[in-house]
Scaffold this active site. Structure first.
Site, PDB file in Angstrom:
ATOM      1  N   GLU A  58      73.009  43.520  10.228  1.00  0.00           N
ATOM      2  CA  GLU A  58      73.250  42.691  10.803  1.00  0.00           C
ATOM      3  C   GLU A  58      72.764  41.755  12.401  1.00  0.00           C
ATOM      4  OE1 GLU A  58      73.542  39.679   7.054  1.00  0.00           O
ATOM      5  OE2 GLU A  58      72.141  40.902   6.204  1.00  0.00           O
ATOM      6  N   ASP A  79      72.235  42.490  -2.199  1.00  0.00           N
ATOM      7  CA  ASP A  79      72.984  41.250  -1.514  1.00  0.00           C
ATOM      8  C   ASP A  79      72.816  39.990  -2.599  1.00  0.00           C
ATOM      9  OD1 ASP A  79      74.162  39.353   0.288  1.00  0.00           O
ATOM     10  OD2 ASP A  79      72.372  39.196   1.718  1.00  0.00           O
ATOM     11  N   GLU A 102      74.225  31.217  -2.676  1.00  0.00           N
ATOM     12  CA  GLU A 102      72.270  31.904  -1.573  1.00  0.00           C
ATOM     13  C   GLU A 102      71.387  31.897  -2.632  1.00  0.00           C
ATOM     14  OE1 GLU A 102      73.824  35.036   0.911  1.00  0.00           O
ATOM     15  OE2 GLU A 102      72.124  34.956   1.855  1.00  0.00           O
TER      16      GLU A 102
HETATM   17  C1  GCV Z   1      77.138  35.750   6.813  1.00  0.00           C
HETATM   18  C2  GCV Z   1      73.563  38.133   4.159  1.00  0.00           C
HETATM   19  C3  GCV Z   1      73.368  36.045   4.378  1.00  0.00           C
HETATM   20  C4  GCV Z   1      74.026  36.075   5.262  1.00  0.00           C
HETATM   21  C5  GCV Z   1      75.284  37.079   5.295  1.00  0.00           C
HETATM   22  C6  GCV Z   1      75.223  38.442   4.720  1.00  0.00           C
HETATM   23  C7  GCV Z   1      76.642  38.641   5.182  1.00  0.00           C
HETATM   24  O1  GCV Z   1      72.077  38.503   4.225  1.00  0.00           O
HETATM   25  O2  GCV Z   1      72.108  35.638   4.187  1.00  0.00           O
HETATM   26  O3  GCV Z   1      73.741  34.649   5.402  1.00  0.00           O
HETATM   27  O4  GCV Z   1      75.294  36.397   6.567  1.00  0.00           O
HETATM   28  O5  GCV Z   1      75.258  38.103   3.853  1.00  0.00           O
HETATM   29  O6  GCV Z   1      77.311  38.639   3.787  1.00  0.00           O
HETATM   30  O7  GCV Z   1      77.674  39.217   6.092  1.00  0.00           O
END
Ligand code: GCV
Length: 841
Positions: free
Chosen positions: A300, A381, A409
């Protein structure tokens, strides 16, 4: 805190704001009858202030005073005594006792209660504190009888990850995916001066066996490593230490360049290695008991070793070696994927789910001994349902931790109640059949199956400054359950809940029955209305990960695809025709998922691409299952409100009202979920609901069809986030709008439900009138009331319902809503439902 406990002990009213969570030490029923079965004094062996054995002594004094009103003296007395310390301190004083003591592993404890005498021995200081908390929990549940237990943790790594940013602002605010307020650790780029909440957090965590906290976000800011911030980190470690909680730190892989001024962050470059060694040494100078590091690399947009064509093992080992002289460990995340290269349209075989196993392929024996791979429970995720990540079956030499998410989340962001222990249990009990032998996930992450030494649990918690910690009182059962399962995954979801409920809300049977029913039905209900058959949580993945938006899954490189078209849906992850993901599992499991007949229905669309008319094992078609599940789940959410209302007067007003507010909100939002998802797939497939409900809402009056003054019709995007695809908004930011209609229903009492949008752009107000009589007035200020991701859009995230119950209307009554915009929020209204008693739509 201690003075608060004292107030509680003497029976004065103390606000139940949630701060003490399950450590309230509230007076147990008939407390005075039990005094003789409690210790009268406390002795701590070799206790140094600021270390866990000393804390254990203090907790025993505070706890027994709060729970029973009994004041313990400190030091040996003639009477009954609670003795707490490490095994070695005890054996030093009583060498002959050594033989009778059981074997303890690191952090384990032995606890013997006999006629008011209590012996609490830890393998280490932390274990002694755990033993004290265990004893207090048992007596807080009203059990003062004699017992002896030996308790050892199932796994050594029991960490919490916080995704706290150094600074507020940006896309994620103070805590990324945090719904309980600002960071308790950081503010304005630095470590907070006042770390009271950090100490209180450590206390809660120690009481459930958590031994380390990574305080900063995995999307790490390199500035955490400036000398000033290292000093601040040492202050966090200082407030953690009395509770045996160690500090861990997330690193930014590019810090040598970003902070150190080097022209590279290549993990094999000597200057880079030296730079990191210097950083690590400096940290350990300040924090000799630092737990270690957590690293998110090449994922990411985060930098990592692959930037230099190095392997992930090269990256992890760099840190591992710097930590070795200090005894630290590194948790290296398996959440590695490149969201920029995934192409849904061009490549049928592209699959984000494949990434972890592919990236870690061939690396299992390449990691240093102090590297642990931190693997999210599923391959994508934190979705409402995922299969267990196959990577757990591939790491046989290197230990793994399972990454669970306590912060919800994708699971309702604490604005929806979802008790997660049942989901975690299902995952932990799943048998991966490695080499055709029993290989449950819990046995893999305990190290039992493959024999690794460093394994365990990492939980993303994301508490904030809100006194409820997570933003919702009921969500705290998830944190409690996380710690308990990391210590002992054999515990049951209901058993854990019972314990938590007693400690949090007391002993009332009805309170227990209600909380158990709501909690145990909550995950199935959320799955029903947010995404079933393994399609994932159909939320808005491009914005706040909150509220329905099924269309947002596809057509972008994030890889959370459903591949839904007009006739078919689901990811083909078979080996014979799809992305090949099923083949990443050991053969028995791979064969099960490869075959549509043996794939469980609840993962059907995770593994297979099928027509909407595909028949499930239940005999229903996929589309009809969708429709019915969404109706079922949202109907269950309505019952949570009435169940909770039975508790009025049985728990304190403050927490009762706080929870009620959220449950009412959830009930309304579950209908938004139901209607959006159903409408979306009805629109796509053109297949009507066999029961005729989807798209037919006879009790609704669309705002855009009412008489409008100062309001205009607005086409909502995504279309399914509005009933009739439209809502109304005020003509300008300062125009007061009215919508008006004449009711045609027979005279009687009705529930009037107004669906509107509460955007985070202002605080509009709405007033509802029937025949000019004001029925109610409300404000669009949910951005302050709910911690869930704020949104500026008119969509499934902001769609909300306000219901007025039992309103008298006549046939021909005039119903009117007056909306006053505020800021950029144009007082949007979707529809009003005029509902006969007992009907919700
Ligand atoms: C901390 C997901 C979440 C992100 C998070 C990422 C991760 O994509 O939406 O906010 O980033 O996971 O676990 O690194």
């Amino acid at each position: 805190m201690r003075s608060l406990l004292w107030l509680a002990a003497v029976g004065l009213a103390v606000a139940e704001d949630g701060l003490n969570a399950w450590l309230r030490y509230a007076r147990v029923p008939s407390a005075s009858h039990h005094l003789g079965r409690l210790p009268s004094s406390v002795v701590t062996l070799n206790a140094t202030q600021g270390f866990p054995v000393h804390t254990a002594g203090e907790e025993l004094v505070d706890g027994i005073r709060g729970l029973f009103g009994k004041k313990l003296t400190v030091g040996k007395s003639k009477d009954t005594t609670a003795t707490v310390g490490t095994v070695s301190a005890y054996v030093d004083k009583n060498p002959s006792a050594a033989r009778g003591l059981p074997d303890l592993i690191e952090d384990g404890f032995y606890l013997k209660v006999s006629k008011g005498n209590v012996l609490i021995l830890g393998q280490n200081e932390r274990g002694a504190l755990y033993g004290a908390f265990h004893y207090l929990s048992v007596i807080a549940q009203g059990n003062v009888s004699d017992f002896t237990i030996t308790s050892n943790p199932d796994a050594p790594v029991r960490w919490v990850n916080q995704w706290d940013n150094m600074q507020d602002g940006g896309t994620h605010g103070s805590v990324e995916r945090g719904y309980g307020g600002d960071s308790i650790f950081f503010w304005d780029g630095y470590i907070r001066e006042d770390l009271t909440r950090a100490g209180q957090y450590a206390r809660l965590l120690a009481s459930i066996g958590i031994n380390a906290v990574v305080a900063n976000n995995v999307n790490a800011n390199a500035s955490i490593l400036t000398p000033e911030n290292m000093d601040g980190l040492a202050r966090i470690a200082d407030v953690f230490r009395p509770y045996g909680v160690q500090l861990g730190i997330s690193l930014n892989f590019a810090a040598p360049q970003l902070l150190g001024g080097l022209d590279t962050f290549d993990p094999l470059d000597k200057t880079v290695v030296n730079w990191w060694q210097g950083i690590t040494d400096n940290l350990y100078k300040r924090i000799p008991d630092m737990a270690g590091y957590l690293v998110k690399a090449n994922s990411e947009g985060q930098p990592g070793p692959m930037t230099y064509n190095r392997t992930l093992a090269d990256g992890a080992n760099l840190f591992a070696r710097t930590l070795q002289p200090h005894g630290g460990i590194i948790l290296f995340r398996a959440f590695v994927y490149d969201h920029r290269s995934l192409n849904q349209t061009l490549d049928w075989k592209a699959d984000r789910a494949n990434a972890a196993v592919n990236y870690f392929d061939g690396l299992d024996d390449k990691f240093e001994d102090n590297v642990v791979i931190q693997v999210k429970y599923g391959p994508i995720d934190f979705q409402v349902r995922e299969p267990v990540s196959p990577l757990f079956a591939h790491l046989r030499q290197t230990g793994a931790t399972i990454e669970l998410q306590i912060t919800q989340e994708y699971l309702g962001q604490q604005a929806h109640v979802v008790y997660l222990a049942p989901m975690w249990k299902e995952l932990l009990d799943f048998d991966l059949r490695v080499d055709s032998k029993p290989s449950t996930l819990k046995d893999i992450v305990s190290g039992k199956r493959f024999g690794q030494k460093l394994t365990g649990y990492a939980g993303v918690v994301n508490v904030g400054t809100n006194t409820t910690w997570l933003g919702s009182h009921l969500a705290m059962s998830n944190l409690y359950a996380y710690g308990k399962l990391a210590w002992n995954p054999e515990l049951t979801s209901t058993g854990i809940l019972k314990e938590w409920t007693t400690l949090t809300f007391g002993h009332d049977k009805l309170v227990h029955d209600v909380i158990t029913k709501i909690s145990m039905e909550s995950w199935p209900a959320y799955e029903d209305y947010s995404g079933n058959l393994g399609i994932q949580t159909l939320t808005d993945i491009l914005l706040g990960h909150y509220g329905p938006n099924p269309g947002s899954q596809d057509g972008n490189p994030w890889g959370q695809w459903t591949r839904a078209d007009d006739d078919t849906i689901g990811m083909d992850r078979t080996v014979w025709n799809g992305t090949g993901f099923a083949g990443q599992y050991p053969p028995e499991i791979a064969a099960m998922y490869e075959n549509i007949e043996t794939t469980p229905d609840n993962l059907l669309l995770w593994f297979h691409h099928v027509p909407y008319t595909q028949k499930l094992k239940s005999g229903k078609t996929v589309i009809q299952h969708f429709y019915e599940a969404h109706y079922r789940g949202s109907a269950t959410a309505q019952t949570f409100v009435t169940l909770w209302q039975k508790l009025k007067g049985r728990i304190d007003k403050e927490r009762y009202e706080h929870v009620l507010f959220r449950l009412i909100y959830q009930a309304g939002h579950s209908l938004v979920w139901r209607d959006s998802v159903n409408q979306f797939y009805f629109n796509k497939s053109g297949i009507p609901d066999e029961l005729g409900r989807v798209g037919n809402h006879k009790y609704r009056i669309e705002a855009e069809n009412m008489e409008l003054k100062g309001y205009k019709s607005y086409k909502v995007s995504p279309f399914e986030a509005a009933s009739g695809f439209h809502c109304v908004v005020t003509e300008t930011n300062s125009t007061v709008g009215t919508v008006k209609t004449t009711l045609k229903v027979p005279t009687g009492k009705y529930d009037l439900a107004v669906n509107y949008y509460d955007m985070a752009l202002g605080n509009s107000t709405w007033e509802l009138f029937v025949d000019r009589k004001l029925i109610g007035k409300w404000k669009g200020d949910l951005e302050y009331e709910l911690g869930r991701a704020p949104s500026p859009y008119i969509d499934g995230q902001t769609a909300t319902r306000k219901t007025f119950k039992g309103v008298r209307v006549k046939k021909g009554s005039e119903l009117k809503i007056v909306g006053r915009p505020d800021g950029l929020e144009p007082a949007p209204i979707d529809y009003i439902s005029v509902l006969p008693e007992g009907i919700v739509d």
